[in-house]
Enzyme design. Sequence first.
Site, PDB file in Angstrom:
ATOM      1  N   CYS A  62       0.877  -1.281   0.056  1.00 29.99           N
ATOM      2  CA  CYS A  62       0.117  -0.115   0.118  1.00 29.99           C
ATOM      3  C   CYS A  62       0.892   1.391   0.063  1.00 29.99           C
ATOM      4  O   CYS A  62       1.896   1.229   0.288  1.00 29.99           O
ATOM      5  CB  CYS A  62      -0.856  -0.025   1.180  1.00 29.99           C
ATOM      6  SG  CYS A  62      -2.145   1.477   1.248  1.00 29.99           S
ATOM      7  N   ASP A  64       0.451   3.630   1.579  1.00 31.41           N
ATOM      8  CA  ASP A  64       0.669   4.454   2.973  1.00 31.41           C
ATOM      9  C   ASP A  64       1.812   4.926   3.635  1.00 31.41           C
ATOM     10  O   ASP A  64       2.678   3.950   3.641  1.00 31.41           O
ATOM     11  CB  ASP A  64      -0.330   3.277   4.105  1.00 31.41           C
ATOM     12  CG  ASP A  64      -0.936   4.067   5.261  1.00 31.41           C
ATOM     13  OD1 ASP A  64       0.020   4.587   6.010  1.00 31.41           O
ATOM     14  OD2 ASP A  64      -2.112   3.997   5.592  1.00 31.41           O
ATOM     15  N   ARG A  66       3.019   4.924   6.313  1.00 36.79           N
ATOM     16  CA  ARG A  66       3.229   4.291   7.650  1.00 36.79           C
ATOM     17  C   ARG A  66       3.687   2.687   7.073  1.00 36.79           C
ATOM     18  O   ARG A  66       4.201   2.080   8.334  1.00 36.79           O
ATOM     19  CB  ARG A  66       1.946   4.275   8.559  1.00 36.79           C
ATOM     20  CG  ARG A  66       1.584   5.497   9.050  1.00 36.79           C
ATOM     21  CD  ARG A  66       0.229   5.452   9.771  1.00 36.79           C
ATOM     22  NE  ARG A  66      -0.560   5.105   8.590  1.00 36.79           N
ATOM     23  CZ  ARG A  66      -2.055   4.994   8.921  1.00 36.79           C
ATOM     24  NH1 ARG A  66      -2.274   5.273  10.359  1.00 36.79           N
ATOM     25  NH2 ARG A  66      -2.999   4.582   8.141  1.00 36.79           N
ATOM     26  N   HIS A 118      -2.060  -4.114   4.920  1.00 30.67           N
ATOM     27  CA  HIS A 118      -1.765  -3.450   6.687  1.00 30.67           C
ATOM     28  C   HIS A 118      -3.240  -3.048   7.216  1.00 30.67           C
ATOM     29  O   HIS A 118      -4.239  -3.218   6.452  1.00 30.67           O
ATOM     30  CB  HIS A 118      -1.069  -2.377   6.495  1.00 30.67           C
ATOM     31  CG  HIS A 118      -1.596  -1.109   5.833  1.00 30.67           C
ATOM     32  ND1 HIS A 118      -1.998  -0.137   6.606  1.00 30.67           N
ATOM     33  CD2 HIS A 118      -1.853  -0.704   4.626  1.00 30.67           C
ATOM     34  CE1 HIS A 118      -2.771   1.003   5.828  1.00 30.67           C
ATOM     35  NE2 HIS A 118      -2.251   0.342   4.683  1.00 30.67           N
ATOM     36  N   CYS A 121      -6.162  -0.026   7.028  1.00 30.23           N
ATOM     37  CA  CYS A 121      -5.922   0.625   5.657  1.00 30.23           C
ATOM     38  C   CYS A 121      -6.997   1.409   5.319  1.00 30.23           C
ATOM     39  O   CYS A 121      -8.307   1.159   5.410  1.00 30.23           O
ATOM     40  CB  CYS A 121      -5.781  -0.429   4.550  1.00 30.23           C
ATOM     41  SG  CYS A 121      -5.665   0.270   2.981  1.00 30.23           S
TER      42      CYS A 121
HETATM   43 CO    CO Z   1      -3.454   1.289   2.955  1.00 28.16          CO
END
Ligand code: CO
Length: 235
Positions: A62, A64, A66, A118, A121
């Site tokens: 992803c 993302d 993080r 994750h 999400c």
């Molecule tokens: Co995500």
Amino acid sequence: MGQLLPIEKSGVLRFLAAADMKNLGHLFQNNQAWAEAIRRRDPEFFLKLSRQQLPQYLWIGCSDSRVPANEIVGLLPGELFVHRNVANLVVHTDLNCLSVMQFAVEILKVRHIIVCGHYGCSGVGAALRRERLGLSDNWLRHVEDVRQKHEQRVAEAGQQGGDRLCELNVIEQVVNVCETTITRDAWERGQELTVHGWIYGLKDGLLHDLNVTVGDGRSAGQAYQAAVAGLGAKA
Ligand code: CO
């Protein structure tokens, strides 16, 4: 490397950092410190890498912020080939993802493709709640398809429905990887290639194997069934 950002420390430093913000000078500072630290350990590191890359793994994760691919598995530049998009999707018409896969499998000859989702999400959450975000709704439609396919499993998970959909989404994307012409051709040629489905916990920084590891075309269906059934058993 975080200490190079003095923004929080005092009013004066905050002012200096603000002037710096325009050209993002602090990021260049970080970069110099990072390159220096690597060169201290291995003076030839960048020179060697500039000649060739030989990664063993392709990471599909992803976007993302993080979930930084290299960092969470402790790999250096040159060790992980990476493709990231919102909600770690593998879509058969996505030429971007397919091109990354083709390059990784046929030219770099990676041994493993890791699909890593994750928990928490946002993309998966939006698909679960059918929120309207804008253009990305069309992309997240693929996650909604997963939700519809597994409606009962997601509902049965109750409060954990979001987590369950994150897991199911990874498992479905592993199947998608296995079904691409790229993976099928590799297996047909006898090339060693294993596909994995993992999920990362934002709250503890730990990876979990979803046990949907596939090393050939024949076992994909069975691995998929077992992994999906395993989710139900764990709940
Ligand atoms: Co995500």
